[in-house]
Scaffold this motif. Structure first.
Motif: not given
Length: 82
Positions: A44-56, A71-82
């Motif tokens: 999980s990441y605190t900002t969407q940009s950090r989540c996107v960077d990690a996903g890339q 997610t609405g929780l803290y940290p608000p952005y959850a990263l998933s991969v496949r």
């Protein structure tokens, strides 16, 4: 800095995979075509940009795609991969 974060994330994933219960370890190490439709939660990441960077970074390392879900929780952005 991103490489260090990716290495730490990969280490966390490795620890999570090795600490799973016995039925989960019975699955093959390499995903098959039918199993590739399953999303793997990473972090999980605190900002969407950090989540996107990690996903890339995960895509560059060999995963097919990523998604960042609010997610609405803290940290608000959850990263998933496949």
């Amino acid at each position: 800095m991103r490489l260090r974060a990716a290495a730490v994330s990969a280490g966390i994933v490795a620890l999570a995979v090795t600490s799973m219960s016995a039925p989960a370890q019975a699955a093959p190490a390499q995903p098959t075509r039918s199993a590739s439709a399953n999303w793997i939660p990473i972090a999980s990441y605190t900002t969407q940009s950090r989540c996107v960077d990690a996903g890339q970074q995960y895509v560059r390392e060999g995963f097919h795609e990523y998604r960042c879900i609010y997610t609405g929780l803290y940290p608000p952005y959850a990263l998933s991969v496949r």
